[in-house]
Design an enzyme around this catalytic site. Structure first.
Site, PDB file in Angstrom:
ATOM      1  N   ASP A 168       0.898  -1.155   0.058  1.00 38.24           N
ATOM      2  CA  ASP A 168      -0.076  -0.193   0.158  1.00 38.24           C
ATOM      3  C   ASP A 168       0.969   1.099   0.069  1.00 38.24           C
ATOM      4  OD1 ASP A 168      -3.201   0.539   0.889  1.00 38.24           O
ATOM      5  OD2 ASP A 168      -1.786   2.309   1.109  1.00 38.24           O
ATOM      6  N   ILE A 169       0.450   2.202  -0.750  1.00 35.33           N
ATOM      7  CA  ILE A 169       1.236   3.413  -0.871  1.00 35.33           C
ATOM      8  C   ILE A 169       1.376   4.276   0.415  1.00 35.33           C
ATOM      9  CG2 ILE A 169      -0.213   5.043  -2.052  1.00 35.33           C
ATOM     10  CD1 ILE A 169       1.979   5.693  -4.158  1.00 35.33           C
ATOM     11  N   ASN A 174     -13.055  -3.330   2.295  1.00 33.42           N
ATOM     12  CA  ASN A 174     -13.960  -2.496   2.275  1.00 33.42           C
ATOM     13  C   ASN A 174     -14.886  -2.539   1.261  1.00 33.42           C
ATOM     14  OD1 ASN A 174     -13.143  -1.075   4.628  1.00 33.42           O
ATOM     15  ND2 ASN A 174     -11.318   0.087   3.447  1.00 33.42           N
ATOM     16  N   VAL A 179     -10.973   3.005  -3.559  1.00 32.56           N
ATOM     17  CA  VAL A 179     -10.633   2.312  -5.044  1.00 32.56           C
ATOM     18  C   VAL A 179     -11.593   1.581  -5.173  1.00 32.56           C
ATOM     19  CG1 VAL A 179      -8.827   1.480  -5.990  1.00 32.56           C
ATOM     20  CG2 VAL A 179      -7.994   3.160  -4.403  1.00 32.56           C
ATOM     21  N   HIS A 219     -10.070  -5.145  -3.598  1.00 29.20           N
ATOM     22  CA  HIS A 219      -8.755  -5.370  -2.991  1.00 29.20           C
ATOM     23  C   HIS A 219      -8.942  -5.882  -1.560  1.00 29.20           C
ATOM     24  CE1 HIS A 219      -9.839  -1.011  -2.485  1.00 29.20           C
ATOM     25  NE2 HIS A 219      -9.341  -1.189  -1.372  1.00 29.20           N
ATOM     26  N   HIS A 244      -7.048  -5.940   2.109  1.00 37.04           N
ATOM     27  CA  HIS A 244      -5.946  -5.108   2.959  1.00 37.04           C
ATOM     28  C   HIS A 244      -5.240  -6.332   3.839  1.00 37.04           C
ATOM     29  CE1 HIS A 244      -6.936  -1.017   2.235  1.00 37.04           C
ATOM     30  NE2 HIS A 244      -8.183  -1.426   2.064  1.00 37.04           N
TER      31      HIS A 244
HETATM   32  P1  AMP Z   1      -9.740   1.405   0.351  1.00 38.80           P
HETATM   33  O1  AMP Z   1      -9.936   2.643   1.337  1.00 38.80           O
HETATM   34  O2  AMP Z   1     -10.211   0.230   0.893  1.00 38.80           O
HETATM   35  O3  AMP Z   1     -10.376   1.663  -1.100  1.00 38.80           O
HETATM   36  O4  AMP Z   1      -8.267   1.176   0.157  1.00 38.80           O
HETATM   37  C1  AMP Z   1      -7.481   1.855  -0.922  1.00 38.80           C
HETATM   38  C2  AMP Z   1      -5.944   1.739  -0.556  1.00 38.80           C
HETATM   39  O5  AMP Z   1      -5.464   1.920  -1.646  1.00 38.80           O
HETATM   40  C3  AMP Z   1      -5.656   2.827   0.595  1.00 38.80           C
HETATM   41  O6  AMP Z   1      -5.040   2.070   1.496  1.00 38.80           O
HETATM   42  C4  AMP Z   1      -4.701   3.437  -0.449  1.00 38.80           C
HETATM   43  O7  AMP Z   1      -3.448   3.988   0.324  1.00 38.80           O
HETATM   44  C5  AMP Z   1      -4.003   2.537  -1.462  1.00 38.80           C
HETATM   45  N1  AMP Z   1      -3.390   3.135  -2.671  1.00 38.80           N
HETATM   46  C6  AMP Z   1      -4.110   4.361  -3.452  1.00 38.80           C
HETATM   47  N2  AMP Z   1      -3.337   4.293  -4.513  1.00 38.80           N
HETATM   48  C7  AMP Z   1      -2.041   3.469  -4.373  1.00 38.80           C
HETATM   49  C8  AMP Z   1      -0.993   2.959  -5.225  1.00 38.80           C
HETATM   50  N3  AMP Z   1      -0.895   4.093  -6.357  1.00 38.80           N
HETATM   51  N4  AMP Z   1      -0.394   2.046  -4.947  1.00 38.80           N
HETATM   52  C9  AMP Z   1      -0.541   1.444  -3.765  1.00 38.80           C
HETATM   53  N5  AMP Z   1      -1.598   1.739  -2.943  1.00 38.80           N
HETATM   54  C10 AMP Z   1      -2.566   2.650  -3.346  1.00 38.80           C
END
Ligand code: AMP
Ligand code: ZN
Length: 115
Positions: free
Chosen positions: A30-31, A87, A96, A100, A102
């Site tokens: 995760d970024i 989520n 996003v 996905h 976590h």
């Molecule tokens: P969610 O809030 O469950 O949709 O999680 C989305 C996750 O994607 C968050 O923890 C972000 O930090 C992560 N994220 C967003 N952009 C990127 C990226 N380019 N590379 C890796 N993780 C990302």
């Protein structure tokens, strides 16, 4: 899905720190990590979220716990403990809209699953 961030990561059009890949799943760091270990496991094929899974994506997603165990082991948190979650939709805070999971660990995550 042309504008989907995680589709672009799956297609290697956007860089990511990939830690696992097979025919249908990809895992990367995760970024904005919320724990010392914070990985995301995604199906490579686009799917907005848990409610949108096709049978093929559900089959791939069904392997996520096994992949998560392997990644938790490799990250050194198998014994200390870790959490796997997805989520789904507005109240969850999903940001996003490509399915996905976590994987979080490396510190005490707290007992509350929500505020
Ligand atoms: P969610 O809030 O469950 O949709 O999680 C989305 C996750 O994607 C968050 O923890 C972000 O930090 C992560 N994220 C967003 N952009 C990127 C990226 N380019 N590379 C890796 N993780 C990302
Ligand atoms: Zn996508």
């Amino acid at each position: 899905m042309g504008e989907c961030l995680f589709c672009k990561i799956a297609a290697k059009e956007i860089p990511a720190a990939v830690v696992y890949e097979d025919d249908a799943l990809l895992a990367f760091k995760d970024i904005f990590p919320q724990a010392p270990v914070h990985l995301l496991i995604i199906p490579k094929a686009h799917c907005a979220g848990l409610c949108d899974m096709t049978p093929a994506i559900a089959e791939a997603a069904g392997r996520v716990p096994q992949v998560a165990v392997q990644l938790a082991r490799e990250a050194g948190v198998e014994e200390s403990g870790w959490r796997l979650l997805a989520n789904c939709g507005p109240d969850s805070g999903q940001s996003v809209f490509h399915l996905h999971f976590h994987l979080l660990g490396g510190k005490a995550l707290g007992g509350r699953l929500c505020q």
